[in-house]
Design a protein around this motif. Structure first.
Motif, short mmCIF file in Angstrom:
data_model
loop_
_atom_site.label_atom_id
_atom_site.label_comp_id
_atom_site.label_asym_id
_atom_site.label_seq_id
_atom_site.Cartn_x
_atom_site.Cartn_y
_atom_site.Cartn_z
N ASP A 196 4.07 -0.67 -4.58
CA ASP A 196 2.67 -0.52 -4.97
C ASP A 196 2.18 -0.96 -6.29
O ASP A 196 1.08 -1.30 -6.34
N ARG B 56 1.08 -4.79 -5.89
CA ARG B 56 0.14 -5.28 -4.99
C ARG B 56 -0.89 -5.93 -5.84
O ARG B 56 -1.31 -5.58 -7.05
N HIS C 294 -4.50 -6.03 -7.45
CA HIS C 294 -5.69 -5.09 -7.46
C HIS C 294 -6.95 -5.46 -7.77
O HIS C 294 -7.05 -6.86 -8.06
N GLY D 144 -9.46 0.20 -3.32
CA GLY D 144 -8.19 0.50 -2.89
C GLY D 144 -7.26 1.02 -4.00
O GLY D 144 -5.97 0.94 -3.85
N LYS D 145 -7.90 1.99 -4.74
CA LYS D 145 -7.30 2.65 -5.89
C LYS D 145 -6.02 3.57 -5.24
O LYS D 145 -6.00 4.20 -4.16
N LYS D 146 -4.69 3.48 -5.83
CA LYS D 146 -3.62 4.22 -5.77
C LYS D 146 -3.36 5.29 -6.82
O LYS D 146 -4.07 5.19 -8.02
#
Length: 797
Positions: A749, A752, A754, A779-781
Motif C-alpha cells: 500500500d 503504490r 499516489h 484513491g486515498k488510503k
C-alpha cells in the motif's frame, strides 16, 4: 550730461524693462524713441557693469555686443537689453550713458536655495525631484518663472499617469538672504479616478464581454489593487484598441475600423467613462495566395512558410507571420533588408480576398561591424562572446536572433535590442547596433519566510552575477529552517576557456535534521568543497563534470533513531570522508526561464563516490520539462523526474541518500516526504485472558527508497483579473508519483502510485517567487498523510 538709453512708453528719463515680453509689446514705441535718440549717439569710452553678485562681468560683456570705441545709439541699446534679458540671468536691466561711459545696471534673478515638496504620498520625493530636474528646475539653478510653471505641469503629469485627475499643485516662493529663493511645492493629490464604465458601440458579431476581455483596462476586479487595470491611461487604451482590432482581423473582419473613442470624467473627477465606436465590417475568407517578385528560393519552400491556405478565414496575424517567416528565411541567406509585402485583391460581393506576397530580397550583405552601446558596467567582451553573428561574415538572421536570446538569458540586462544599419555609400554591407539596458546584478538580501514543510525560514545572501563587469558570478548564501541550515560560497566563471567551458567552485557547510519533515530521526552535518566544469556541445546542449570532497558527521539519538541507523554507523562509523564524481547532460530550448510557454528542458545527472572511499554508492537522476501553448494564453506543461540509487562493491546506499517524495515540488496534497516505504510500528494490546497480542503495521515515518518517479501535469493560465500580467499565473494540476525500495509485499500500500489533483498559483512577488496549491488526493488510503493546502518559495514545479 547723462543720456538714458532705455526702452520706454512714457516720458520718464529712465525706464526698466522687466520682461522680454513687455519689450516686444512696446516694439512700436521703441522704434519711435530710437529715432529720437539716434541723433544723440556717442562713442563708448568705457563700459561699467553694476549690480552683479554671482554673474561674472565677462558674461555681461560677451552678451552686450558693444566694446570700447564703438558708436552707441538707441538701436544698440535695444539690442543689448534684449540680449541680456534672453540669457535668463537677470530680472531687470538698465542702460545709461554718462560722459561717454556706458553704464549697465542689472538686477540678477535669485537662485533656487531649496525645493520642498509637501503632501506627496503617491510618489516618493526623489522621483518628483528627478521629474523637476528633467523640467529644468533644481537647487542651485537660477529661478525662472517659465521653468517653474513647466515643473508644476510635470508634477501634474506624473499624477495624471496614475489616474489622479483632481491633483492640485501650489507653489510658494520665499525670498532668502543673498538673493536666494526657497521653493515650497504643496501637492493635494486628490482621489484616484476609477474606470466606471467601458462601452463598445457597434459590436454585433462579437459579444461586448468578449471584447472587454481583450482589454487591459477594465472596471476592476480582484487584483486591481495590484494590476491597476481600473486606472485610465492613454497608452493602455491605444494598446487595447489594437487588441480589439487584432481580435476582429484575426477572425475574418478585414475592414474592421475603430471609428472614434471618447473619454470623459465625472464632475468630481473621480470616475472615468470610456466609449469606443467600432465598425466591424463583413467577414472575409481567403480566395487564394500567390507569390511574385524575386524568388531566390524554391517556391515550394517559400509556400511552406505561409500558414494561410485557400478557403481559410482571413487572419491578419497569420498573414503577417507568413511575411515575417519569408523575410527571416531570406535573412538566413544574408539578405538583411528583404522586404515582403502582402497585396490584397478584395471581392466585396463574394466576401473573399486574395493575397499576393511580393518579395524584394534586396542585395545580399555581410556584417561589417557590430557596435555595442549601453553597457556601462558590463565589458564589451562579455557581450561579444555571446554573439553568434560574426563580423566580416554573411548576415544571418537566425544567428542574430540566437545572439539576442543568449544575451537575454545572461540576466544582466533589462532590454536587448539589435538594429541593422546600412553602411553609407556601400550597398553590400551592414552594421549591427546592439543596445543593452543594464540592470542591477548584485544583491544583498535578508529575509524571513514560512513554508508549510520547513515552517520558519530565515535567509541571508549576497551575490553578484556580473563581478566587475566580467560576467563571473560570486555568491554567499546562508539559510536556516527547522530542518536544515546551509552556508555556501560559490564562484562561477562561465568562460573559463575562450570556447565557453565554464568552471564553478563551491565551499559549503550543511546541517540537515529531517525529523520535523518526516524524513528520519538523525542529524547529518556536512562540510566540503567541489569544482564543476560545463562544456557546451551545441546552442541548447551542454555536458558537465565535477569532483567534490566532503566530510560527514552523523548524530543519532538512542531510543528514537531506528536500529538500522545504528547498524549503518557500526559498519561505516559516524564520521566519514567521501569523494564524489558528478557528470551530467542538459538541453534547454525553453523560450523563457521564468515564464515558459514552449520548449524542452531535459537533464541527466550521475554521481558516484570513488572506490577509495569507504562509503560506495551511485545515483542516476533525470528531469524533463515540456511546455506547449494551447490557446489564448493557455499553456500545457509537464514535469517528469526519476531517480535510482544503490551501493556497489558490497555496500548499500546510505539511508540519508534515499529518495523521498510528497509535497510541493513532488506529488502535491501529500505531506512533505511522506510517500514510499515506512517504518514498522508494533503495538501491543492485552487480551481479557491476560495474554498480549502484538500487531505490526508499516505506518510509521517514511524511510525513503532507492527509486522514485514524479509526473506533474499542469494547465497554466493567466490568473483571473490580471489579464496579461506575467507575474501571477494560475494552474490546474494532476500529479502522480511514488518512492520504492525493495518491493517488500508488506509495503504494497505504501509503494503504490499516489495521485492528486487541484489548483495552484505561482506569484513572482516583491519578496520572491511564491507558489500555493490546494488539492485533493485520489484513491486515498487510511495511512496516507494529507496536506491539502501547501505553499513555499519555489520555481514553476
Amino acid at each position: 550730461m547723462t543720456r538714458h538709453l532705455s526702452l520706454s512708453s512714457s516720458s520718464a528719463p529712465t525706464i526698466r524693462l522687466r520682461r522680454l515680453a513687455r519689450a516686444l509689446a512696446v516694439a512700436g514705441v521703441v522704434s519711435t524713441v530710437a529715432v529720437a535718440i539716434a541723433q544723440e549717439s556717442f562713442v563708448v569710452r568705457d563700459i561699467r557693469v553694476e549690480g552683479l553678485q554671482r554673474t561674472d562681468p565677462g558674461t555681461v560683456f560677451n552678451y552686450l555686443g558693444v566694446k570700447v570705441g564703438d558708436r552707441f545709439d538707441q538701436a544698440a541699446a535695444s539690442k543689448a537689453i534684449k540680449t541680456l534679458f534672453e540669457t535668463g540671468f537677470f530680472k531687470d536691466v538698465r542702460v545709461e550713458a554718462q560722459e561717454g561711459v556706458l553704464i549697465v545696471t542689472v538686477v540678477e534673478r535669485p537662485t533656487v536655495a531649496s525645493i520642498d515638496i509637501v503632501g506627496a504620498k503617491e510618489f516618493d520625493k526623489d522621483t518628483l525631484k528627478k521629474a523637476l530636474r528633467d523640467a529644468g528646475l533644481s537647487e542651485g539653478r537660477i529661478l525662472d518663472r517659465t521653468v517653474l510653471d513647466r515643473a508644476e505641469q510635470e508634477i501634474k503629469k506624473q499624477y495624471l499617469s496614475r489616474g489622479r485627475y483632481d491633483v492640485d499643485v501650489t507653489t510658494t516662493l520665499t525670498p532668502l538672504e543673498r538673493n536666494r529663493t526657497g521653493i515650497s511645492i504643496e501637492v493635494k493629490e486628490g482621489e484616484v479616478a476609477r474606470i466606471e464604465s467601458i462601452n463598445i458601440i457597434g459590436a454585433n458579431a462579437v459579444a461586448e464581454k468578449v471584447l472587454l476581455d481583450q482589454m487591459q483596462l477594465s472596471r476592476g476586479g480582484w487584483f486591481s489593487w495590484y494590476t491597476k487595470d481600473d486606472q485610465y491611461s492613454k497608452q493602455k487604451l491605444q494598446a487595447d484598441l489594437e487588441a480589439i482590432r487584432a481580435y476582429y482581423t484575426n477572425r475574418g473582419h478585414l475592414e474592421f475600423n475603430v471609428e472614434s473613442t471618447q473619454v470623459s470624467l465625472s464632475p468630481d473627477k473621480s470616475q472615468v467613462y470610456i466609449t469606443i465606436n467600432i465598425s466591424e465590417g463583413a467577414k472575409f475568407s481567403i480566395a487564394g495566395v500567390t507569390l511574385s517578385g524575386e524568388l531566390l528560393l524554391p517556391e515550394a519552400e517559400l509556400r511552406s512558410l505561409i500558414p494561410v491556405r485557400t478557403g481559410d478565414v482571413f487572419n491578419r496575424t497569420r498573414l503577417a507571420d507568413g511575411a515575417k517567416a519569408i523575410s527571416d528565411r531570406l535573412g538566413r541567406e544574408g539578405y538583411a533588408f528583404a522586404n515582403v509585402n502582402t497585396v490584397p485583391e478584395i471581392d466585396r460581393e463574394k466576401q473573399t480576398v486574395a493575397f499576393n506576397y511580393v518579395i524584394d530580397p534586396g542585395r545580399r550583405v555581410y556584417v561589417r561591424r557590430i557596435n555595442i552601446a549601453g553597457n556601462v558596467q558590463t565589458r564589451d567582451e562579455v557581450i561579444r562572446r555571446e554573439m553568434r553573428q560574426l563580423e566580416a561574415s554573411w548576415y544571418d538572421q537566425a544567428k542574430i536572433q540566437r545572439s539576442k536570446v543568449r544575451l537575454d538569458r545572461l540576466g544582466f540586462f533589462e532590454e536587448v535590442t539589435m538594429d541593422n544599419q546600412a553602411v553609407a555609400a556601400v550597398n553590400d554591407q551592414v552594421d549591427i547596433d546592439v543596445t543593452v539596458k543594464e540592470k542591477n546584478t548584485g544583491s544583498i538580501n535578508a529575509g524571513a519566510g514560512y513554508s508549510s514543510a520547513e515552517k520558519l525560514v530565515l535567509s541571508a545572501s549576497m551575490s553578484q552575477n556580473n563581478v566587475l563587469g566580467t560576467g563571473n558570478a560570486l555568491a554567499i548564501q546562508v539559510n536556516t529552517s527547522r530542518a536544515s541550515k546551509t552556508a555556501v560560497l560559490g564562484y562561477t566563471n562561465p568562460y573559463f576557456t575562450p570556447d565557453g567551458v565554464s568552471r564553478s567552485v563551491d565551499i559549503y557547510r550543511r546541517t540537515y535534521d529531517p525529523t520535523s519533515t518526516g524524513g528520519g530521526s538523525y542529524i547529518l552535518s556536512t562540510y566540503g568543497a567541489g569544482t564543476r566544469f560545463g562544456i557546451p556541445i551545441s546552442e541548447t546542449d551542454s555536458v558537465s563534470a565535477g569532483l567534490s570532497a566532503e566530510n560527514s558527521r552523523l548524530t543519532l539519538t538512542p531510543g528514537i533513531s531506528p536500529q538500522r541507523f545504528f547498524d549503518y554507523t557500526k559498519e561505516f562509523g559516524t564520521n566519514t570522508n567521501t569523494y564524489k564524481l558528478q557528470s551530467g547532460w542538459a538541453r534547454d530550448s525553453r523560450d523563457s526561464i521564468e515564464y515558459p510557454t514552449r520548449g524542452w528542458l531535459q537533464s541527466i545527472g550521475v554521481e558516484a563516490t570513488l572506490p577509495v572511499t569507504k562509503v560506495k554508492y551511485y545515483k542516476f537522476n533525470y528531469q524533463g520539462q515540456y511546455f506547449v501553448p494551447i490557446y489564448a494564453g493557455l499553456v500545457y506543461g509537464v514535469n517528469i523526474e526519476a531517480g535510482y540509487g544503490n551501493g556497489y562493491g558490497g555496500a548499500s546506499l546510505p539511508f540519508f541518500q534515499n529518495y523521498y517524495g510528497g509535497g510541493v515540488g513532488s506529488v502535491r496534497t501529500y505531506d512533505t516526504n511522506s510517500l514510499g516505504p515506512k517504518e514498522a510500528v508494533t503495538t501491543t494490546t492485552r487480551n481479557p485472558d491476560g495474554t498480549e497480542t502484538s500487531t505490526t503495521r508499516y505506518n510509521g515515518s517514511a524511510i525513503g527508497g532507492r527509486r522514485k518517479f514524479t509526473i506533474n501535469n499542469e494547465l497554466l493560465f493567466p490568473f483571473p483579473g490580471t489579464k496579461n500580467d506575467k507575474s501571477v499565473r494560475g494552474s490546474v494540476f494532476f500529479d502522480a508519483g511514488q518512492v520504492y525500495d525493495k518491493g517488500d509485499p508488506l509495503q504494497k500500500d505504501n509503494e503504490r502510485v499516489h495521485l492528486s489533483a487541484g489548483v495552484a498559483i505561482a506569484w513572482k512577488s516583491p519578496i520572491g517567487a511564491l507558489k500555493f496549491s490546494y488539492g485533493l488526493p485520489l484513491g486515498k488510503k487510511p495511512d496516507d498523510r494529507i496536506q491539502r493546502f501547501q505553499f513555499q518559495v519555489g520555481t514553476l514545479f
